[in-house]
Scaffold this active site. Structure first.
Site, PDB file in Angstrom:
ATOM      1  N   ARG A  54      45.338  43.556  38.789  1.00 56.19           N
ATOM      2  CA  ARG A  54      44.047  43.417  38.341  1.00 56.19           C
ATOM      3  C   ARG A  54      43.740  44.247  36.957  1.00 56.19           C
ATOM      4  O   ARG A  54      44.092  45.487  37.095  1.00 56.19           O
ATOM      5  CB  ARG A  54      42.863  43.816  39.172  1.00 56.19           C
ATOM      6  CG  ARG A  54      41.514  43.918  38.768  1.00 56.19           C
ATOM      7  CD  ARG A  54      41.147  42.435  38.426  1.00 56.19           C
ATOM      8  NE  ARG A  54      39.644  42.652  37.684  1.00 56.19           N
ATOM      9  CZ  ARG A  54      38.570  42.612  38.215  1.00 56.19           C
ATOM     10  NH1 ARG A  54      38.497  42.138  39.677  1.00 56.19           N
ATOM     11  NH2 ARG A  54      37.453  42.661  37.443  1.00 56.19           N
ATOM     12  N   ARG A  83      40.779  37.168  35.804  1.00 55.60           N
ATOM     13  CA  ARG A  83      41.396  38.076  36.636  1.00 55.60           C
ATOM     14  C   ARG A  83      42.567  37.361  37.553  1.00 55.60           C
ATOM     15  O   ARG A  83      41.874  36.465  37.887  1.00 55.60           O
ATOM     16  CB  ARG A  83      40.202  38.893  37.340  1.00 55.60           C
ATOM     17  CG  ARG A  83      39.598  38.095  38.034  1.00 55.60           C
ATOM     18  CD  ARG A  83      38.117  38.837  38.395  1.00 55.60           C
ATOM     19  NE  ARG A  83      37.151  38.717  37.110  1.00 55.60           N
ATOM     20  CZ  ARG A  83      36.194  38.993  37.181  1.00 55.60           C
ATOM     21  NH1 ARG A  83      35.446  39.315  38.085  1.00 55.60           N
ATOM     22  NH2 ARG A  83      35.559  38.982  35.801  1.00 55.60           N
ATOM     23  N   ASP A 132      39.918  39.236  42.318  1.00 61.48           N
ATOM     24  CA  ASP A 132      38.609  40.019  42.352  1.00 61.48           C
ATOM     25  C   ASP A 132      38.108  40.044  43.745  1.00 61.48           C
ATOM     26  O   ASP A 132      37.986  38.911  44.255  1.00 61.48           O
ATOM     27  CB  ASP A 132      37.386  39.444  41.401  1.00 61.48           C
ATOM     28  CG  ASP A 132      36.297  40.044  41.266  1.00 61.48           C
ATOM     29  OD1 ASP A 132      36.410  41.322  41.278  1.00 61.48           O
ATOM     30  OD2 ASP A 132      35.277  39.431  40.957  1.00 61.48           O
TER      31      ASP A 132
END
Length: 161
Positions: A86, A95, A98
């Site tokens: 990340r 990403r 998350d």
């Protein structure tokens, strides 16, 4: 002294790389968190990015019983995110993973590092659909019944995988 257990809901999502595999691995990692027990997980959902660009996201929600304090839980989630590559180059960037503390019992927490309930959860189909799958009667502290928020997000397509 044993800390009191709370029921926490964790939002899980990613849209880079093998997002589905990463979300599934994140669920396994949540099941292994110390002082915590994975109670339920939603199905996986595919959603278009909201206020962002990039590939579709794979999302889910997990329900944990945990005696980790809210910030301890957040830090454990951030460690899992980092181990999955990340990065946070800018707000709402695509990403690999998350992990968000959506709810922590019925607590309302406002701080620099953690805000619970998650500030935008009532406005996000990718949170509400899996959350309501786990608990159709759940209430969001300070907001009310999560079910009542659905009309405001009807324009956000979400599909169960």
């Amino acid at each position: 002294m044993q800390a009191q257990q709370a029921i926490a809901y964790i939002g899980i999502g990613g849209n880079l790389g093998d997002a589905r595999g990463t979300v599934e691995e994140a669920i396994r990692r949540l099941a292994a968190l110390p002082q915590s027990q994975l109670l339920r997980t939603s199905s996986l959902y595919r959603t278009a990015p909201v206020d962002a660009s990039g590939d579709d996201y794979i999302n889910a929600v997990a329900q944990l019983a945990t005696s980790l304090a809210p910030l301890e839980l957040l830090h454990a989630l951030q460690k899992i995110e980092l181990e999955h590559g990340r990065e946070r180059p800018y707000r709402n960037a695509p990403r690999t993973l998350d992990l968000d503390v959506l709810l922590y019992g019925d607590r309302i927490i406002g701080g620099d590092e953690l805000t619970v309930p998650h500030p935008r959860m009532a406005q996000r189909a990718f949170v509400l659909a899996p959350l309501l799958e786990i608990d159709p009667a759940i209430a969001i502290p300070g907001v009310g019944a999560a079910q009542a928020c659905l009309s405001g997000i009807a324009n956000q397509p979400v599909s169960k995988l």
